[in-house]
Scaffold this motif. Structure first.
Motif, PDB file in Angstrom:
ATOM      1  N   THR A   1     128.175  87.649 104.469  1.00  0.00           N
ATOM      2  CA  THR A   1     126.613  87.531 104.018  1.00  0.00           C
ATOM      3  C   THR A   1     126.430  86.095 103.709  1.00  0.00           C
ATOM      4  OG1 THR A   1     126.142  89.807 103.340  1.00  0.00           O
ATOM      5  CG2 THR A   1     124.625  87.952 102.791  1.00  0.00           C
ATOM      6  N   VAL A   2     125.408  85.399 104.227  1.00  0.00           N
ATOM      7  CA  VAL A   2     125.274  83.892 103.919  1.00  0.00           C
ATOM      8  C   VAL A   2     123.594  83.924 103.770  1.00  0.00           C
ATOM      9  CG1 VAL A   2     125.338  81.701 104.568  1.00  0.00           C
ATOM     10  CG2 VAL A   2     127.036  83.009 105.419  1.00  0.00           C
ATOM     11  N   ALA A   3     123.579  83.300 102.424  1.00  0.00           N
ATOM     12  CA  ALA A   3     122.067  83.253 102.056  1.00  0.00           C
ATOM     13  C   ALA A   3     121.795  81.802 101.710  1.00  0.00           C
ATOM     14  CB  ALA A   3     121.812  84.332 100.933  1.00  0.00           C
ATOM     15  N   LEU A   4     120.215  81.299 102.156  1.00  0.00           N
ATOM     16  CA  LEU A   4     119.940  79.899 101.953  1.00  0.00           C
ATOM     17  C   LEU A   4     118.807  80.025 101.063  1.00  0.00           C
ATOM     18  CD1 LEU A   4     119.868  77.009 102.532  1.00  0.00           C
ATOM     19  CD2 LEU A   4     118.831  77.322 104.674  1.00  0.00           C
ATOM     20  N   PHE A   5     118.740  79.295  99.868  1.00  0.00           N
ATOM     21  CA  PHE A   5     117.534  79.373  98.777  1.00  0.00           C
ATOM     22  C   PHE A   5     116.915  77.880  98.782  1.00  0.00           C
ATOM     23  CE2 PHE A   5     120.678  82.385  98.149  1.00  0.00           C
ATOM     24  CZ  PHE A   5     119.948  83.700  98.132  1.00  0.00           C
ATOM     25  N   PHE A   6     115.948  77.664  98.886  1.00  0.00           N
ATOM     26  CA  PHE A   6     115.144  76.497  98.416  1.00  0.00           C
ATOM     27  C   PHE A   6     113.505  76.743  98.317  1.00  0.00           C
ATOM     28  CE2 PHE A   6     114.623  77.875 102.647  1.00  0.00           C
ATOM     29  CZ  PHE A   6     113.144  77.292 103.198  1.00  0.00           C
ATOM     30  N   MET A   7     113.087  75.442  97.879  1.00  0.00           N
ATOM     31  CA  MET A   7     111.663  75.568  97.526  1.00  0.00           C
ATOM     32  C   MET A   7     110.720  75.390  98.708  1.00  0.00           C
ATOM     33  SD  MET A   7     111.398  76.468  94.109  1.00  0.00           S
ATOM     34  CE  MET A   7     109.711  75.931  93.601  1.00  0.00           C
ATOM     35  N   GLY A   8     109.896  76.018  98.891  1.00  0.00           N
ATOM     36  CA  GLY A   8     108.887  75.749  99.885  1.00  0.00           C
ATOM     37  C   GLY A   8     107.741  76.508  99.729  1.00  0.00           C
ATOM     38  N   GLU A   9     106.959  76.625 101.045  1.00  0.00           N
ATOM     39  CA  GLU A   9     105.626  77.056 100.750  1.00  0.00           C
ATOM     40  C   GLU A   9     105.868  78.657 100.519  1.00  0.00           C
ATOM     41  OE1 GLU A   9     102.802  75.405 100.751  1.00  0.00           O
ATOM     42  OE2 GLU A   9     104.086  73.556 101.204  1.00  0.00           O
ATOM     43  N   PRO A  10     104.534  79.344 100.333  1.00  0.00           N
ATOM     44  CA  PRO A  10     104.703  80.746 100.061  1.00  0.00           C
ATOM     45  C   PRO A  10     105.621  81.503 101.128  1.00  0.00           C
ATOM     46  CG  PRO A  10     102.537  79.935  99.309  1.00  0.00           C
ATOM     47  CD  PRO A  10     103.305  78.901 100.026  1.00  0.00           C
ATOM     48  N   ARG A  11     106.473  82.295 100.671  1.00  0.00           N
ATOM     49  CA  ARG A  11     107.508  83.055 101.706  1.00  0.00           C
ATOM     50  C   ARG A  11     106.691  83.657 102.950  1.00  0.00           C
ATOM     51  NH1 ARG A  11     110.203  86.749  96.803  1.00  0.00           N
ATOM     52  NH2 ARG A  11     110.584  85.184  95.340  1.00  0.00           N
TER      53      ARG A  11
ATOM     54  N   ASN B   1     107.382  80.301  95.787  1.00  0.00           N
ATOM     55  CA  ASN B   1     107.741  79.271  96.533  1.00  0.00           C
ATOM     56  C   ASN B   1     109.289  79.279  96.863  1.00  0.00           C
ATOM     57  OD1 ASN B   1     105.049  77.982  94.847  1.00  0.00           O
ATOM     58  ND2 ASN B   1     105.173  77.553  96.930  1.00  0.00           N
ATOM     59  N   VAL B   2     110.063  79.918  95.991  1.00  0.00           N
ATOM     60  CA  VAL B   2     111.454  80.223  96.078  1.00  0.00           C
ATOM     61  C   VAL B   2     111.635  80.837  97.519  1.00  0.00           C
ATOM     62  CG1 VAL B   2     113.498  80.740  95.018  1.00  0.00           C
ATOM     63  CG2 VAL B   2     111.999  79.882  93.576  1.00  0.00           C
ATOM     64  N   VAL B   3     112.176  80.347  98.501  1.00  0.00           N
ATOM     65  CA  VAL B   3     112.139  81.112  99.708  1.00  0.00           C
ATOM     66  C   VAL B   3     113.795  81.430  99.955  1.00  0.00           C
ATOM     67  CG1 VAL B   3     111.981  80.574 102.300  1.00  0.00           C
ATOM     68  CG2 VAL B   3     110.458  79.569 100.821  1.00  0.00           C
ATOM     69  N   HIS B   4     113.716  82.807 100.463  1.00  0.00           N
ATOM     70  CA  HIS B   4     115.144  83.479 100.597  1.00  0.00           C
ATOM     71  C   HIS B   4     115.267  83.745 102.084  1.00  0.00           C
ATOM     72  CE1 HIS B   4     113.936  84.482  96.559  1.00  0.00           C
ATOM     73  NE2 HIS B   4     114.867  85.312  96.309  1.00  0.00           N
ATOM     74  N   ASN B   5     116.330  83.039 102.589  1.00  0.00           N
ATOM     75  CA  ASN B   5     116.696  83.413 104.101  1.00  0.00           C
ATOM     76  C   ASN B   5     118.067  83.944 104.225  1.00  0.00           C
ATOM     77  OD1 ASN B   5     114.168  82.814 105.454  1.00  0.00           O
ATOM     78  ND2 ASN B   5     114.455  80.975 105.249  1.00  0.00           N
ATOM     79  N   PHE B   6     118.452  85.088 104.833  1.00  0.00           N
ATOM     80  CA  PHE B   6     119.778  85.345 104.938  1.00  0.00           C
ATOM     81  C   PHE B   6     120.142  86.168 106.135  1.00  0.00           C
ATOM     82  CE2 PHE B   6     118.054  88.905 102.779  1.00  0.00           C
ATOM     83  CZ  PHE B   6     118.791  89.888 102.853  1.00  0.00           C
ATOM     84  N   THR B   7     121.494  85.958 106.681  1.00  0.00           N
ATOM     85  CA  THR B   7     121.871  86.981 107.457  1.00  0.00           C
ATOM     86  C   THR B   7     123.294  87.543 107.088  1.00  0.00           C
ATOM     87  OG1 THR B   7     122.473  86.973 109.851  1.00  0.00           O
ATOM     88  CG2 THR B   7     123.446  84.925 108.514  1.00  0.00           C
ATOM     89  N   VAL B   8     123.464  88.738 107.896  1.00  0.00           N
ATOM     90  CA  VAL B   8     124.793  89.611 107.263  1.00  0.00           C
ATOM     91  C   VAL B   8     125.690  89.705 108.769  1.00  0.00           C
ATOM     92  CG1 VAL B   8     123.485  91.004 105.650  1.00  0.00           C
ATOM     93  CG2 VAL B   8     123.824  91.489 108.005  1.00  0.00           C
ATOM     94  N   ASP B   9     126.900  90.125 108.313  1.00  0.00           N
ATOM     95  CA  ASP B   9     127.940  89.966 109.640  1.00  0.00           C
ATOM     96  C   ASP B   9     128.028  91.368 110.308  1.00  0.00           C
ATOM     97  OD1 ASP B   9     129.398  88.630 111.277  1.00  0.00           O
ATOM     98  OD2 ASP B   9     131.410  89.166 110.152  1.00  0.00           O
ATOM     99  N   ASP B  10     127.584  92.421 109.276  1.00  0.00           N
ATOM    100  CA  ASP B  10     127.739  93.797 109.619  1.00  0.00           C
ATOM    101  C   ASP B  10     126.662  94.629 109.422  1.00  0.00           C
ATOM    102  OD1 ASP B  10     128.829  96.532 109.946  1.00  0.00           O
ATOM    103  OD2 ASP B  10     130.643  96.059 108.820  1.00  0.00           O
ATOM    104  N   LEU B  11     125.922  95.000 110.142  1.00  0.00           N
ATOM    105  CA  LEU B  11     124.651  95.755 110.055  1.00  0.00           C
ATOM    106  C   LEU B  11     125.095  97.305 109.317  1.00  0.00           C
ATOM    107  CD1 LEU B  11     123.133  95.078 113.536  1.00  0.00           C
ATOM    108  CD2 LEU B  11     121.880  94.713 111.411  1.00  0.00           C
ATOM    109  N   ASN B  12     126.283  97.668 109.591  1.00  0.00           N
ATOM    110  CA  ASN B  12     126.315  99.047 108.849  1.00  0.00           C
ATOM    111  C   ASN B  12     126.117  98.936 107.454  1.00  0.00           C
ATOM    112  OD1 ASN B  12     127.561 100.811 111.075  1.00  0.00           O
ATOM    113  ND2 ASN B  12     128.826  99.170 111.228  1.00  0.00           N
TER     114      ASN B  12
END
Length: 289
Positions: A279-289, A157-168
């Motif tokens: 990189t920026v990552a956001l974490f919270f409790m949610g429904e299964p990933r 239930n711990v949801v991870h969403n993130f984005t990166v600035d440099d694909l390399n």
């Protein structure tokens, strides 16, 4: 009933003050620039680490080895504690397996000792959020077994969403192809990624432009928070030396969900090596990933 301690890895990205205040043992995952190894006694400020990456220096990483884990476990066992160790995702590092090896050795050599190693299937402050929940339960008087059950039942239930600035950096880590990295960089494409049920980093989408990628993190929170919408007492955000972007995401979370308790901290070098600056990552409790 013996008292117990909670331990975790540097990859949990928890604030040092919180770790100290709650007597959490930290297992160090080391990293290196060239021949110089950094970690427990040789610490590089996070900003300097990410600046070196921006300037083209590429670090390498290594797991916490079984002997280092054993040293930490053995010290606490000799002090009379049982141990609950919440480990970095086994899909991303050998640290979990190494901690299991160390725990078994210590328990064989110290009859009566109890060390339970849990695979968090999580990374960065997602791992940290699981540790936080465990610590809060311990403070409320819950037993080690009750906490273990909670972690095993709710870690997905711990949801991870993130984005990166440099694909390399993702290309270097084998997460995207070289063609994707080149074309995506030229087109200002920003990927949206998450950690799946097996604890792996998975690319789940892409948007054009940095601001849209940050908004997309909160959009996905809207999609996945589900029945936890009014149950998140805290939200964690980690970043690769881009505090203003992390604060922008925090503002959106507060605006949409009314959550004021938001922790922001640096991504550690072990994870930052593979995700890169920005990189920026956001974490919270949610429904299964």
């Amino acid at each position: 009933m013996k008292d117990f301690l909670i331990s975790t890895d540097t990859t949990a990205d928890l604030p040092a003050s919180y770790v100290k205040e709650n007597n959490i043992d930290i297992h160090t995952l080391f990293y290196a620039f060239g021949e110089v190894i950094y970690g427990t006694d040789n610490i590089m400020p996070e900003k300097e680490f990410f600046d070196r990456m921006r300037n083209g220096d590429m670090p390498t990483t290594m797991a916490c080895n079984p002997q280092d884990c054993k040293t930490i476990f053995e010290k606490r066992v000799n002090e009379g504690f049982d141990i609950l160790h919440i480990a970095f995702s086994s899909a991303l590092s050998s640290s979990y397996n190494n901690a299991c090896i160390a725990a078994n050795e210590v328990m064989e050599e110290h009859p009566g000792a109890r060390i339970v190693v849990v695979d968090s299937l999580a990374a960065s402050m997602g791992e940290g959020l699981i540790v936080y929940k465990a610590v809060e339960m311990k403070k409320s008087g819950k037993s080690m077994d009750e906490i273990i059950d909670f972690v095993n039942n709710h870690k997905l239930n711990v949801v991870h969403n993130f984005t990166v600035d440099d694909l390399n950096h993702l290309y270097r880590g084998g997460r995207v192809s070289k063609t994707t990295a080149i074309i995506g960089t030229l087109a200002n494409i920003k990927p949206i990624l998450h950690v799946d049920n097996e604890g792996r980093l998975i690319n789940i989408g892409k948007v054009r432009g940095r601001k849209k990628s940050l908004i997309a993190l909160v959009d996905r929170m809207e999609e996945h928070i589900g029945s936890y919408r009014d149950k998140n007492d805290v939200v964690f955000i980690s970043h690769g030396d881009c505090l203003q972007d992390a604060q922008f995401v925090a503002g959106l979370v507060k605006e949409r969900f009314g959550i004021d308790n938001i922790w922001i901290n640096y991504i550690c070098p072990t994870i930052g090596t593979h995700s890169g600056p920005g990189t920026v990552a956001l974490f919270f409790m949610g429904e299964p990933r």
